[in-house]
Scaffold this motif. Structure first.
Motif, PDB file in Angstrom:
ATOM      1  N   ALA A  29       0.834  -1.189   0.000  1.00  0.00           N
ATOM      2  CA  ALA A  29       0.000   0.000   0.000  1.00  0.00           C
ATOM      3  C   ALA A  29       0.879   1.254   0.000  1.00  0.00           C
ATOM      4  O   ALA A  29       0.573   2.225  -0.686  1.00  0.00           O
ATOM      5  N   LEU A  30       1.967   1.219   0.780  1.00  0.00           N
ATOM      6  CA  LEU A  30       2.860   2.374   0.821  1.00  0.00           C
ATOM      7  C   LEU A  30       3.539   2.571  -0.532  1.00  0.00           C
ATOM      8  O   LEU A  30       3.691   3.701  -0.996  1.00  0.00           O
ATOM      9  N   GLY A  31       3.923   1.474  -1.171  1.00  0.00           N
ATOM     10  CA  GLY A  31       4.522   1.568  -2.503  1.00  0.00           C
ATOM     11  C   GLY A  31       3.568   2.166  -3.512  1.00  0.00           C
ATOM     12  O   GLY A  31       3.960   2.998  -4.342  1.00  0.00           O
ATOM     13  N   ASP A  32       2.299   1.764  -3.458  1.00  0.00           N
ATOM     14  CA  ASP A  32       1.299   2.353  -4.353  1.00  0.00           C
ATOM     15  C   ASP A  32       1.102   3.828  -4.058  1.00  0.00           C
ATOM     16  O   ASP A  32       0.983   4.644  -4.976  1.00  0.00           O
ATOM     17  N   LEU A  33       1.053   4.166  -2.784  1.00  0.00           N
ATOM     18  CA  LEU A  33       0.858   5.557  -2.380  1.00  0.00           C
ATOM     19  C   LEU A  33       1.996   6.442  -2.894  1.00  0.00           C
ATOM     20  O   LEU A  33       1.772   7.577  -3.323  1.00  0.00           O
ATOM     21  N   LEU A  34       3.219   5.909  -2.875  1.00  0.00           N
ATOM     22  CA  LEU A  34       4.386   6.666  -3.328  1.00  0.00           C
ATOM     23  C   LEU A  34       4.667   6.495  -4.818  1.00  0.00           C
ATOM     24  O   LEU A  34       5.678   6.991  -5.320  1.00  0.00           O
ATOM     25  N   ALA A  35       3.804   5.743  -5.511  1.00  0.00           N
ATOM     26  CA  ALA A  35       3.942   5.484  -6.948  1.00  0.00           C
ATOM     27  C   ALA A  35       5.259   4.781  -7.282  1.00  0.00           C
ATOM     28  O   ALA A  35       5.882   5.049  -8.307  1.00  0.00           O
ATOM     29  N   VAL A  36       5.659   3.867  -6.413  1.00  0.00           N
ATOM     30  CA  VAL A  36       6.859   3.075  -6.646  1.00  0.00           C
ATOM     31  C   VAL A  36       6.440   1.825  -7.437  1.00  0.00           C
ATOM     32  O   VAL A  36       5.429   1.203  -7.108  1.00  0.00           O
ATOM     33  N   PRO A  37       7.194   1.463  -8.466  1.00  0.00           N
ATOM     34  CA  PRO A  37       6.829   0.252  -9.219  1.00  0.00           C
ATOM     35  C   PRO A  37       6.760  -0.976  -8.305  1.00  0.00           C
ATOM     36  O   PRO A  37       7.514  -1.086  -7.332  1.00  0.00           O
ATOM     37  N   ALA A  38       5.860  -1.891  -8.637  1.00  0.00           N
ATOM     38  CA  ALA A  38       5.611  -3.065  -7.789  1.00  0.00           C
ATOM     39  C   ALA A  38       6.869  -3.899  -7.585  1.00  0.00           C
ATOM     40  O   ALA A  38       7.102  -4.410  -6.488  1.00  0.00           O
ATOM     41  N   TRP A  39       7.704  -4.040  -8.613  1.00  0.00           N
ATOM     42  CA  TRP A  39       8.886  -4.877  -8.457  1.00  0.00           C
ATOM     43  C   TRP A  39       9.887  -4.260  -7.478  1.00  0.00           C
ATOM     44  O   TRP A  39      10.587  -4.974  -6.761  1.00  0.00           O
ATOM     45  N   ILE A  40       9.939  -2.940  -7.403  1.00  0.00           N
ATOM     46  CA  ILE A  40      10.830  -2.280  -6.444  1.00  0.00           C
ATOM     47  C   ILE A  40      10.262  -2.425  -5.028  1.00  0.00           C
ATOM     48  O   ILE A  40      10.998  -2.700  -4.075  1.00  0.00           O
ATOM     49  N   THR A  41       8.958  -2.252  -4.903  1.00  0.00           N
ATOM     50  CA  THR A  41       8.313  -2.444  -3.603  1.00  0.00           C
ATOM     51  C   THR A  41       8.548  -3.859  -3.103  1.00  0.00           C
ATOM     52  O   THR A  41       8.827  -4.064  -1.918  1.00  0.00           O
ATOM     53  N   GLN A  42       8.446  -4.822  -4.016  1.00  0.00           N
ATOM     54  CA  GLN A  42       8.689  -6.220  -3.638  1.00  0.00           C
ATOM     55  C   GLN A  42      10.124  -6.413  -3.143  1.00  0.00           C
ATOM     56  O   GLN A  42      10.342  -7.088  -2.135  1.00  0.00           O
ATOM     57  N   ARG A  43      11.093  -5.818  -3.799  1.00  0.00           N
ATOM     58  CA  ARG A  43      12.495  -5.948  -3.372  1.00  0.00           C
ATOM     59  C   ARG A  43      12.722  -5.292  -2.010  1.00  0.00           C
ATOM     60  O   ARG A  43      13.457  -5.811  -1.177  1.00  0.00           O
TER      61      ARG A  43
END
Length: 177
Positions: free
Chosen positions: A1-15
């Motif tokens: 959710a934080l990654g989406d909020l910050l518009a970070v790509p999903a693969w980076i959020t996963q890492r």
């Protein structure tokens, strides 16, 4: 959710999530080894790295990180208990801290969470009889674990008792083949 909020790509959020889990496991084992008085500074680092980067951990993390999450939190369940057993003080606080670590295991995989709970339970159960407050610490820890897991155990029990058994329609040999 934080990654989406910050518009970070999903693969980076996963890492970032994988790194967070491995760092939690690494730092927890290092601290636990210090509290137990095991090894020296360098061997604690090697042991913590071996725990965090175990082949099973790396294989599990890529497919289903929820199975690795309880393993990463296991040292954090033990650290407050070891501290309380060694000092004989702060049983309620130690049980609560351990309970918070149990709550951080999530409820996605109940069997993985229950599997790691065996370790702190056996640790407390096997303390010498002369250990002050062993039974009380075990009782407080059991209560903390019950509170920490109640948010997913109660709905699981209700679903098992009153829910519709849809597995008969989705898990038949003819259906899945």
């Amino acid at each position: 959710a934080l990654g989406d909020l910050l518009a970070v790509p999903a693969w980076i959020t996963q890492r970032f999530w994988f790194a967070l889990l491995m760092c939690a496991a690494f730092l927890g084992v290092r601290l636990l080894a210090m509290r137990l008085g095991v090894g020296g500074p360098q061997t604690r680092l090697v042991g913590a790295a071996a725990y965090a980067l175990a082949p099973n951990a790396l294989a599990t993390m890529g497919q289903l990180s929820s199975e690795y999450l309880p393993v990463a939190m296991l040292p954090w369940m033990l650290v407050p208990l070891v501290t309380a057993v060694e000092s004989g003080d702060g049983r309620i606080r130690a049980a609560a801290r351990s309970g918070i670590a149990v709550a951080c295991c999530s409820g996605i995989n109940a069997s993985a969470t229950v599997a790691v709970l065996v370790v702190p339970f056996l640790y407390l159960l096997t303390r010498p009889r002369g250990t002050r407050g062993r039974a009380r610490l075990l009782a407080w820890w059991s209560a903390a674990v019950a509170v920490a897991t109640s948010w997913w155990i109660v709905p699981l029990l209700l679903t098992g008792t009153y829910g519709y058994n849809w597995l008969a329609y989705t898990e038949r040999a003819g259906t899945i083949t």
